[in-house]
Design an enzyme around this catalytic site. Structure first.
Site, short mmCIF file in Angstrom:
data_model
loop_
_atom_site.label_atom_id
_atom_site.label_comp_id
_atom_site.label_asym_id
_atom_site.label_seq_id
_atom_site.Cartn_x
_atom_site.Cartn_y
_atom_site.Cartn_z
CG ASP A 143 -19.43 42.37 25.71
OD1 ASP A 143 -20.29 43.23 26.00
OD2 ASP A 143 -19.67 41.16 25.57
CB ILE A 144 -20.50 47.70 27.82
CG1 ILE A 144 -20.51 48.70 28.98
CG2 ILE A 144 -21.92 47.29 27.43
CD1 ILE A 144 -21.05 50.07 28.62
CG ASN A 147 -35.72 50.52 21.79
OD1 ASN A 147 -36.69 50.36 22.54
ND2 ASN A 147 -35.07 49.51 21.26
N GLY A 202 -27.72 45.60 18.84
CA GLY A 202 -26.53 46.27 19.34
C GLY A 202 -26.28 46.03 20.82
CG ASP A 253 -31.51 47.70 24.13
OD1 ASP A 253 -31.50 47.38 25.33
OD2 ASP A 253 -32.52 48.14 23.55
CB SER A 272 -26.63 58.07 19.24
OG SER A 272 -27.84 58.26 19.95
N GLY A 324 -24.27 53.55 16.69
CA GLY A 324 -24.47 52.29 15.98
C GLY A 324 -25.67 52.41 15.05
CB ILE A 325 -28.99 50.74 15.31
CG1 ILE A 325 -28.43 49.31 15.43
CG2 ILE A 325 -30.31 50.71 14.55
CD1 ILE A 325 -29.10 48.45 16.49
P1 ADP Z 1 -27.63 53.09 19.10
O1 ADP Z 1 -28.99 52.61 18.70
O2 ADP Z 1 -27.66 54.07 20.26
O3 ADP Z 1 -26.82 53.56 17.94
P2 ADP Z 1 -26.11 50.58 19.18
O4 ADP Z 1 -26.18 49.50 20.17
O5 ADP Z 1 -26.48 50.25 17.78
O6 ADP Z 1 -26.97 51.80 19.77
O7 ADP Z 1 -24.67 51.19 19.15
C1 ADP Z 1 -24.12 52.01 20.14
C2 ADP Z 1 -22.64 51.68 20.26
O8 ADP Z 1 -22.49 50.52 21.05
C3 ADP Z 1 -21.97 51.39 18.92
O9 ADP Z 1 -20.75 52.11 18.87
C4 ADP Z 1 -21.73 49.89 18.96
O10 ADP Z 1 -20.55 49.53 18.24
C5 ADP Z 1 -21.54 49.67 20.44
N1 ADP Z 1 -21.74 48.30 20.95
C6 ADP Z 1 -22.46 47.28 20.42
N2 ADP Z 1 -22.39 46.20 21.23
C7 ADP Z 1 -21.62 46.55 22.30
C8 ADP Z 1 -21.15 45.89 23.48
N3 ADP Z 1 -21.46 44.62 23.75
N4 ADP Z 1 -20.35 46.59 24.34
C9 ADP Z 1 -20.01 47.88 24.10
N5 ADP Z 1 -20.43 48.55 23.01
C10 ADP Z 1 -21.21 47.91 22.12
#
Ligand code: ADP
Length: 189
Positions: A27-28, A41, A49, A51, A138, A140-141
Protein backbone atom coordinates in the site's frame (compact mmCIF):
# COMPACT_ATOMS: atom_id res chain seq x y z
CA UNK A 1 28.39 12.56 -10.80
CA UNK A 2 31.98 11.50 -10.24
CA UNK A 3 31.56 12.11 -6.50
CA UNK A 4 28.65 9.71 -6.35
CA UNK A 5 30.53 7.12 -8.37
CA UNK A 6 33.46 7.40 -5.97
CA UNK A 7 31.19 7.29 -2.94
CA UNK A 8 29.66 3.99 -4.01
CA UNK A 9 32.91 2.77 -5.48
CA UNK A 10 31.12 2.09 -8.74
CA UNK A 11 32.51 2.17 -12.20
CA UNK A 12 29.52 3.19 -14.22
CA UNK A 13 26.18 4.92 -13.96
CA UNK A 14 24.30 1.83 -15.11
CA UNK A 15 25.16 0.12 -11.84
CA UNK A 16 23.97 3.10 -9.81
CA UNK A 17 20.79 3.33 -11.83
CA UNK A 18 19.80 -0.29 -11.28
CA UNK A 19 20.39 -0.08 -7.57
CA UNK A 20 18.23 3.02 -7.26
CA UNK A 21 15.06 1.35 -8.60
CA UNK A 22 13.14 -1.11 -6.44
CA UNK A 23 9.83 -2.92 -6.77
CA UNK A 24 7.73 -3.64 -3.71
CA UNK A 25 4.23 -4.96 -3.21
CA UNK A 26 1.88 -3.16 -0.86
CA UNK A 27 0.00 0.00 0.00
CA UNK A 28 1.66 3.21 -1.17
CA UNK A 29 0.07 5.24 1.65
CA UNK A 30 2.38 3.43 4.10
CA UNK A 31 5.59 4.35 2.25
CA UNK A 32 7.93 6.78 3.96
CA UNK A 33 9.45 8.46 0.91
CA UNK A 34 10.05 12.16 0.31
CA UNK A 35 7.20 11.95 -2.21
CA UNK A 36 4.59 9.43 -3.21
CA UNK A 37 2.81 9.82 -6.54
CA UNK A 38 -0.96 9.77 -6.81
CA UNK A 39 -2.76 8.47 -9.91
CA UNK A 40 -5.27 11.32 -9.69
CA UNK A 41 -7.93 12.60 -12.06
CA UNK A 42 -8.12 16.09 -13.58
CA UNK A 43 -10.61 17.39 -11.01
CA UNK A 44 -8.19 16.60 -8.15
CA UNK A 45 -11.10 15.92 -5.84
CA UNK A 46 -10.13 12.38 -4.90
CA UNK A 47 -11.75 9.28 -6.31
CA UNK A 48 -11.41 5.52 -6.17
CA UNK A 49 -8.35 3.29 -6.20
CA UNK A 50 -5.05 4.69 -5.05
CA UNK A 51 -6.41 8.26 -5.19
CA UNK A 52 -9.10 7.44 -2.62
CA UNK A 53 -6.58 5.60 -0.43
CA UNK A 54 -4.17 8.57 -0.44
CA UNK A 55 -6.85 11.13 0.39
CA UNK A 56 -8.36 9.04 3.16
CA UNK A 57 -5.01 8.26 4.80
CA UNK A 58 -3.56 11.75 4.21
CA UNK A 59 -6.47 13.76 5.60
CA UNK A 60 -8.32 16.81 4.40
CA UNK A 61 -5.30 19.10 4.07
CA UNK A 62 -4.37 17.34 0.81
CA UNK A 63 -7.85 17.91 -0.62
CA UNK A 64 -7.76 21.56 0.46
CA UNK A 65 -4.45 22.10 -1.34
CA UNK A 66 -5.81 20.35 -4.44
CA UNK A 67 -8.92 22.54 -4.41
CA UNK A 68 -6.82 25.69 -4.03
CA UNK A 69 -4.71 24.57 -7.00
CA UNK A 70 -7.78 23.98 -9.19
CA UNK A 71 -9.32 27.33 -8.31
CA UNK A 72 -6.07 29.09 -9.20
CA UNK A 73 -5.02 27.04 -12.25
CA UNK A 74 -8.02 25.05 -13.45
CA UNK A 75 -8.19 21.28 -13.82
CA UNK A 76 -4.93 19.36 -14.10
CA UNK A 77 -4.50 18.17 -17.71
CA UNK A 78 -3.76 14.54 -18.52
CA UNK A 79 -0.01 13.89 -18.47
CA UNK A 80 0.72 16.81 -16.10
CA UNK A 81 1.62 16.86 -12.39
CA UNK A 82 1.19 19.10 -9.34
CA UNK A 83 2.40 18.80 -5.75
CA UNK A 84 0.84 19.05 -2.30
CA UNK A 85 2.05 18.32 1.19
CA UNK A 86 1.71 14.76 2.47
CA UNK A 87 -0.77 15.68 5.20
CA UNK A 88 -0.90 12.82 7.72
CA UNK A 89 0.96 10.41 5.44
CA UNK A 90 4.48 9.25 6.27
CA UNK A 91 5.55 10.83 2.94
CA UNK A 92 6.50 14.52 2.95
CA UNK A 93 4.79 15.31 -0.36
CA UNK A 94 2.19 13.89 -2.69
CA UNK A 95 2.77 14.47 -6.40
CA UNK A 96 -0.58 14.21 -8.16
CA UNK A 97 -0.51 13.26 -11.81
CA UNK A 98 -3.21 12.32 -14.27
CA UNK A 99 -2.59 9.24 -16.37
CA UNK A 100 -4.49 8.62 -19.60
CA UNK A 101 -7.67 6.56 -19.82
CA UNK A 102 -6.98 3.64 -22.19
CA UNK A 103 -8.94 3.98 -25.39
CA UNK A 104 -7.41 1.27 -27.54
CA UNK A 105 -4.23 3.29 -28.10
CA UNK A 106 -5.97 5.83 -30.30
CA UNK A 107 -5.60 8.87 -28.07
CA UNK A 108 -1.84 9.20 -27.66
CA UNK A 109 -2.04 7.16 -24.45
CA UNK A 110 1.60 5.97 -24.53
CA UNK A 111 3.00 9.50 -24.73
CA UNK A 112 0.60 10.77 -22.08
CA UNK A 113 1.58 8.00 -19.67
CA UNK A 114 5.25 8.75 -20.27
CA UNK A 115 4.55 12.42 -19.65
CA UNK A 116 2.83 11.63 -16.34
CA UNK A 117 5.97 9.83 -15.12
CA UNK A 118 8.34 12.51 -16.43
CA UNK A 119 6.29 15.42 -15.10
CA UNK A 120 6.20 13.79 -11.66
CA UNK A 121 9.94 13.23 -11.63
CA UNK A 122 10.70 16.78 -12.78
CA UNK A 123 8.42 18.24 -10.12
CA UNK A 124 10.03 16.03 -7.50
CA UNK A 125 13.52 17.18 -8.46
CA UNK A 126 12.36 20.81 -8.43
CA UNK A 127 11.26 20.22 -4.82
CA UNK A 128 14.55 18.61 -3.80
CA UNK A 129 13.14 15.16 -3.16
CA UNK A 130 15.59 12.29 -2.83
CA UNK A 131 13.14 9.39 -2.77
CA UNK A 132 9.91 8.83 -4.68
CA UNK A 133 7.33 6.04 -4.87
CA UNK A 134 5.07 5.45 -7.87
CA UNK A 135 1.87 3.40 -8.10
CA UNK A 136 1.14 1.66 -11.42
CA UNK A 137 -0.46 4.72 -13.00
CA UNK A 138 -3.51 4.14 -15.26
CA UNK A 139 -3.56 0.35 -14.79
CA UNK A 140 -6.61 0.29 -12.51
CA UNK A 141 -9.84 2.14 -13.27
CA UNK A 142 -8.22 3.66 -16.40
CA UNK A 143 -7.57 0.17 -17.88
CA UNK A 144 -4.21 0.82 -19.54
CA UNK A 145 -2.85 -2.66 -20.50
CA UNK A 146 -0.54 -3.63 -17.66
CA UNK A 147 2.39 -5.02 -19.62
CA UNK A 148 2.54 -1.98 -21.89
CA UNK A 149 2.24 0.39 -18.91
CA UNK A 150 5.07 -1.39 -17.11
CA UNK A 151 7.36 -1.07 -20.14
CA UNK A 152 6.63 2.65 -20.43
CA UNK A 153 7.07 3.26 -16.70
CA UNK A 154 10.38 1.42 -16.42
CA UNK A 155 11.90 2.77 -19.65
CA UNK A 156 10.88 6.33 -18.79
CA UNK A 157 12.25 6.35 -15.26
CA UNK A 158 15.47 4.59 -16.29
CA UNK A 159 16.17 7.21 -18.91
CA UNK A 160 15.39 9.99 -16.46
CA UNK A 161 17.66 8.56 -13.75
CA UNK A 162 20.49 8.19 -16.22
CA UNK A 163 20.62 11.99 -16.42
CA UNK A 164 19.69 12.79 -12.84
CA UNK A 165 21.63 11.73 -9.79
CA UNK A 166 19.64 13.71 -7.24
CA UNK A 167 17.02 10.99 -6.80
CA UNK A 168 18.57 8.28 -4.67
CA UNK A 169 15.68 5.83 -4.49
CA UNK A 170 12.73 5.19 -6.77
CA UNK A 171 10.12 2.64 -5.73
CA UNK A 172 7.44 1.04 -7.85
CA UNK A 173 4.71 0.09 -5.40
CA UNK A 174 2.54 -2.65 -6.83
CA UNK A 175 -0.82 -3.42 -5.32
CA UNK A 176 -1.68 -6.54 -7.27
CA UNK A 177 0.26 -9.72 -8.03
CA UNK A 178 0.14 -9.23 -11.83
CA UNK A 179 1.86 -5.87 -11.71
CA UNK A 180 4.40 -7.05 -9.14
CA UNK A 181 5.48 -9.92 -11.38
CA UNK A 182 5.49 -7.79 -14.54
CA UNK A 183 7.69 -5.11 -12.96
CA UNK A 184 10.12 -7.65 -11.60
CA UNK A 185 10.54 -9.35 -14.92
CA UNK A 186 10.82 -6.06 -16.84
CA UNK A 187 13.53 -4.82 -14.46
CA UNK A 188 15.53 -8.02 -14.96
CA UNK A 189 15.83 -7.26 -18.70
P1 ADP B 1 -6.00 4.77 -12.52
O1 ADP B 1 -7.28 5.55 -12.55
O2 ADP B 1 -4.79 5.61 -12.89
O3 ADP B 1 -6.08 3.48 -13.27
P2 ADP B 1 -6.22 3.34 -9.97
O4 ADP B 1 -6.10 3.88 -8.61
O5 ADP B 1 -7.52 2.75 -10.36
O6 ADP B 1 -5.77 4.52 -10.96
O7 ADP B 1 -5.12 2.25 -10.22
C1 ADP B 1 -3.75 2.52 -10.40
C2 ADP B 1 -2.97 1.39 -9.76
O8 ADP B 1 -2.89 1.62 -8.36
C3 ADP B 1 -3.61 0.01 -9.94
O9 ADP B 1 -2.60 -0.90 -10.34
C4 ADP B 1 -4.14 -0.32 -8.55
O10 ADP B 1 -4.10 -1.72 -8.30
C5 ADP B 1 -3.14 0.41 -7.68
N1 ADP B 1 -3.55 0.72 -6.30
C6 ADP B 1 -4.80 0.85 -5.78
N2 ADP B 1 -4.72 1.17 -4.47
C7 ADP B 1 -3.39 1.25 -4.16
C8 ADP B 1 -2.63 1.52 -2.97
N3 ADP B 1 -3.22 1.79 -1.80
N4 ADP B 1 -1.26 1.50 -3.06
C9 ADP B 1 -0.64 1.23 -4.22
N5 ADP B 1 -1.29 0.97 -5.37
C10 ADP B 1 -2.64 0.97 -5.34
Amino acid sequence: MQELLNLFNLENTAAIMTSRIEVVQGDITKIKADAIVNAANSALLGGGGVDGAIHSAGGKIILEECMAYVSANGRLPVGKAMITSGGMLPAKYVIHTVGPIWNGGKNNEDELLKSAYLGSLQLGVANNIRSIAFPNISTGIYHFPKEKAVAIAVDTVKLFLKNDLSIEKLLFVCFDDDNYELYQSKLRT
